[in-house]
Design a protein around this motif. Structure first.
Motif, PDB file in Angstrom:
ATOM      1  N   ASP A  19     -10.201   6.806  -6.323  1.00  0.00           N
ATOM      2  CA  ASP A  19     -11.510   6.147  -6.317  1.00  0.00           C
ATOM      3  C   ASP A  19     -11.415   4.624  -6.250  1.00  0.00           C
ATOM      4  OD1 ASP A  19     -10.574   5.628  -8.862  1.00  0.00           O
ATOM      5  OD2 ASP A  19     -12.090   6.825  -9.894  1.00  0.00           O
ATOM      6  N   THR A  20     -10.205   4.093  -6.138  1.00  0.00           N
ATOM      7  CA  THR A  20     -10.035   2.645  -6.012  1.00  0.00           C
ATOM      8  C   THR A  20     -10.356   2.214  -4.583  1.00  0.00           C
ATOM      9  OG1 THR A  20      -8.298   2.626  -7.690  1.00  0.00           O
ATOM     10  CG2 THR A  20      -8.417   0.720  -6.228  1.00  0.00           C
ATOM     11  N   LEU A  21     -11.270   1.253  -4.430  1.00  0.00           N
ATOM     12  CA  LEU A  21     -11.618   0.781  -3.106  1.00  0.00           C
ATOM     13  C   LEU A  21     -10.519  -0.131  -2.559  1.00  0.00           C
ATOM     14  CD1 LEU A  21     -15.435  -0.026  -3.454  1.00  0.00           C
ATOM     15  CD2 LEU A  21     -14.341   2.028  -2.532  1.00  0.00           C
ATOM     16  N   LEU A  80      -7.498  10.036   7.947  1.00  0.00           N
ATOM     17  CA  LEU A  80      -8.201   8.772   8.184  1.00  0.00           C
ATOM     18  C   LEU A  80      -9.641   8.816   7.682  1.00  0.00           C
ATOM     19  CD1 LEU A  80      -6.811   7.861  11.721  1.00  0.00           C
ATOM     20  CD2 LEU A  80      -6.152   6.899   9.504  1.00  0.00           C
ATOM     21  N   ALA A  81     -10.264  10.017   7.686  1.00  0.00           N
ATOM     22  CA  ALA A  81     -11.618  10.139   7.136  1.00  0.00           C
ATOM     23  C   ALA A  81     -11.610   9.932   5.624  1.00  0.00           C
ATOM     24  CB  ALA A  81     -12.202  11.504   7.487  1.00  0.00           C
ATOM     25  N   ASN A  82     -10.613  10.502   4.952  1.00  0.00           N
ATOM     26  CA  ASN A  82     -10.494  10.287   3.509  1.00  0.00           C
ATOM     27  C   ASN A  82     -10.207   8.824   3.193  1.00  0.00           C
ATOM     28  OD1 ASN A  82     -10.498  12.841   1.639  1.00  0.00           O
ATOM     29  ND2 ASN A  82      -9.556  13.507   3.558  1.00  0.00           N
ATOM     30  N   ALA A  83      -9.388   8.178   4.031  1.00  0.00           N
ATOM     31  CA  ALA A  83      -9.102   6.750   3.834  1.00  0.00           C
ATOM     32  C   ALA A  83     -10.344   5.904   4.103  1.00  0.00           C
ATOM     33  CB  ALA A  83      -7.952   6.331   4.744  1.00  0.00           C
ATOM     34  N   TYR A  84     -11.146   6.317   5.081  1.00  0.00           N
ATOM     35  CA  TYR A  84     -12.402   5.611   5.405  1.00  0.00           C
ATOM     36  C   TYR A  84     -13.321   5.588   4.183  1.00  0.00           C
ATOM     37  CZ  TYR A  84     -16.716   4.561   8.045  1.00  0.00           C
ATOM     38  OH  TYR A  84     -17.886   4.010   8.514  1.00  0.00           O
ATOM     39  N   ARG A  85     -13.401   6.697   3.470  1.00  0.00           N
ATOM     40  CA  ARG A  85     -14.251   6.779   2.275  1.00  0.00           C
ATOM     41  C   ARG A  85     -13.865   5.726   1.240  1.00  0.00           C
ATOM     42  NH1 ARG A  85     -13.631   8.865  -2.731  1.00  0.00           N
ATOM     43  NH2 ARG A  85     -11.545   9.676  -2.242  1.00  0.00           N
ATOM     44  N   LEU A  86     -12.579   5.401   1.164  1.00  0.00           N
ATOM     45  CA  LEU A  86     -12.091   4.465   0.149  1.00  0.00           C
ATOM     46  C   LEU A  86     -12.128   3.010   0.598  1.00  0.00           C
ATOM     47  CD1 LEU A  86      -8.970   6.539  -0.969  1.00  0.00           C
ATOM     48  CD2 LEU A  86     -11.060   6.183  -2.311  1.00  0.00           C
ATOM     49  N   THR A 195      -6.465  -5.276  -1.310  1.00  0.00           N
ATOM     50  CA  THR A 195      -5.637  -4.096  -1.542  1.00  0.00           C
ATOM     51  C   THR A 195      -5.403  -3.349  -0.234  1.00  0.00           C
ATOM     52  OG1 THR A 195      -6.490  -3.850  -3.791  1.00  0.00           O
ATOM     53  CG2 THR A 195      -5.450  -1.913  -2.803  1.00  0.00           C
ATOM     54  N   VAL A 196      -4.164  -2.960  -0.010  1.00  0.00           N
ATOM     55  CA  VAL A 196      -3.772  -2.212   1.185  1.00  0.00           C
ATOM     56  C   VAL A 196      -3.408  -0.787   0.773  1.00  0.00           C
ATOM     57  CG1 VAL A 196      -2.075  -2.029   3.047  1.00  0.00           C
ATOM     58  CG2 VAL A 196      -2.944  -4.279   2.370  1.00  0.00           C
ATOM     59  N   LEU A 197      -3.901   0.189   1.535  1.00  0.00           N
ATOM     60  CA  LEU A 197      -3.585   1.602   1.311  1.00  0.00           C
ATOM     61  C   LEU A 197      -2.736   2.121   2.455  1.00  0.00           C
ATOM     62  CD1 LEU A 197      -4.053   4.479   0.058  1.00  0.00           C
ATOM     63  CD2 LEU A 197      -6.125   4.594   1.468  1.00  0.00           C
ATOM     64  N   ASP A 198      -1.646   2.815   2.121  1.00  0.00           N
ATOM     65  CA  ASP A 198      -0.819   3.494   3.118  1.00  0.00           C
ATOM     66  C   ASP A 198      -0.648   4.941   2.686  1.00  0.00           C
ATOM     67  OD1 ASP A 198       1.026   4.478   4.905  1.00  0.00           O
ATOM     68  OD2 ASP A 198       2.416   2.802   4.741  1.00  0.00           O
ATOM     69  N   PRO A 199      -1.341   5.894   3.362  1.00  0.00           N
ATOM     70  CA  PRO A 199      -1.241   7.299   2.968  1.00  0.00           C
ATOM     71  C   PRO A 199       0.026   7.996   3.442  1.00  0.00           C
ATOM     72  CG  PRO A 199      -2.776   7.065   4.782  1.00  0.00           C
ATOM     73  CD  PRO A 199      -2.353   5.679   4.397  1.00  0.00           C
ATOM     74  N   CYS A 200       0.832   7.311   4.248  1.00  0.00           N
ATOM     75  CA  CYS A 200       2.126   7.852   4.712  1.00  0.00           C
ATOM     76  C   CYS A 200       3.174   6.781   4.462  1.00  0.00           C
ATOM     77  CB  CYS A 200       2.060   8.224   6.190  1.00  0.00           C
ATOM     78  SG  CYS A 200       0.781   9.425   6.608  1.00  0.00           S
ATOM     79  N   ALA A 201       3.480   6.531   3.200  1.00  0.00           N
ATOM     80  CA  ALA A 201       4.189   5.311   2.807  1.00  0.00           C
ATOM     81  C   ALA A 201       5.646   5.274   3.227  1.00  0.00           C
ATOM     82  CB  ALA A 201       4.081   5.108   1.298  1.00  0.00           C
TER      83      ALA A 201
END
Length: 237
Positions: A19-21, A80-86, A195-201
Motif C-alpha cells: 500500500d506504499t505509494l 504492470l496493472a498492480n504497479a499502476y495502482r501503487l 520512491t522507485v518500485l521494481d517488481p522484478c528486482a
C-alpha cells in the motif's frame, strides 16, 4: 536518508498486498524471448538463451522465462496493472524489452492503464554479432506514465538513448544484469526524495541506482539466490 525494502516472493502475489505509494516503476522482466518456436522457448532455461556457450561463469538460472507470447503479455499486463495502482499521478513506468517482445510489451503497458510515452534505445557496445546480418546491439526501454508526466522542479532533461554494456567479471552476479550507469540515468525520472518500485528486482541494480541517486526503493524478487545477492548489494549501497 534513502531507505530500501526487498520482498521475497512472486510479484503477482505480493503487489496486491502493498500500500506504499511510489513515484516510478522500473521493471526488467524476464523477456521470454529466446527460441525460434514455443517448444524451444519452453525447453530452454535463461542460461541457454542469454549466456554464450563459451562463457566460463556459473551465474544462477532464474524462473519465469518460458512463457509463450500470449502468456507473457497477460502476465506482464497484470504486473504492470498492480504497479499502476501503487503509482502516484504523474509517475512513470520504464520497462525493458528486446526487439522480439517489444510489441507484446507495449500491449501489456497500455492494457495496464499506462499512457505510452516513447521508446528509449539501450545500445550495448559489447554485444552478440549475427552472421550475415546486423548485430543485436540494442535493447529497449518503454516509457509510460500515469496521466501527464510529473513536472520536476527544477526541470530535468533526460537522454533519449542509453549506452553501456553488461557488467563483466566479479561485478556481474546475474545473467541479465543491467549496467549501473544506465540504471542511474533511468531512476532520475522519479522526483527528488521519491520512491522507485521494481517488481522484478533481480540482483538489485535498480535499487542500488535509486539509493545512489538519493531515492527510496521497494523491490520484489522471487529467486532466493538473486534476492540474497540483491540484499547484499543494497546493504552495501
Amino acid at each position: 536518508m534513502p531507505t530500501w525494502t526487498l520482498h521475497r516472493g512472486d510479484a503477482l502475489t505480493l503487489l496486491p498486498t502493498l500500500d506504499t505509494l511510489v513515484d516510478a516503476v522500473i521493471c526488467d522482466p524476464p523477456y521470454n524471448s529466446g527460441g525460434r518456436t514455443n517448444a524451444d522457448r519452453r525447453a530452454q532455461g535463461a542460461r541457454d538463451k542469454y549466456v554464450s556457450g563459451d562463457v566460463a561463469h556459473s551465474l544462477p538460472d532464474f524462473d519465469g522465462d518460458s512463457r509463450d507470447q500470449r502468456g507473457y503479455t497477460h502476465w506482464l499486463g497484470l504486473v504492470l496493472a498492480n504497479a499502476y495502482r501503487l503509482t502516484r499521478s504523474g509517475g512513470s513506468a520504464l520497462v525493458f524489452t528486446d526487439w522480439a517482445q517489444l510489441p507484446a510489451t507495449s500491449d501489456a503497458l497500455q492494457a495496464a492503464g499506462w499512457t505510452w510515452r516513447g521508446i528509449i534505445p539501450w545500445r550495448k557496445p559489447i554485444s552478440r554479432p549475427v552472421k550475415d546480418g546486423f548485430r543485436r546491439e540494442c535493447e529497449y526501454v518503454l516509457w509510460g506514465s500515469r496521466g501527464a508526466p510529473l513536472r520536476h522542479a527544477p526541470t530535468i532533461y533526460l537522454p533519449g538513448w542509453l549506452e553501456g554494456s553488461q557488467p563483466r567479471g566479479k561485478t556481474r552476479v546475474h545473467i541479465t544484469q543491467k549496467p549501473l550507469d544506465v540504471m542511474r540515468q533511468l531512476v532520475r525520472i522519479a522526483p527528488a526524495g521519491g520512491t522507485v518500485l521494481d517488481p522484478c528486482a533481480g540482483s538489485g541494480t535498480t535499487g542500488v541506482a535509486a539509493l545512489q541517486e538519493g531515492l527510496h526503493f521497494i523491490g520484489i524478487e522471487q529467486s532466493p539466490t538473486c534476492a540474497t545477492s540483491a540484499e547484499e548489494r543494497l546493504a552495501a549501497a
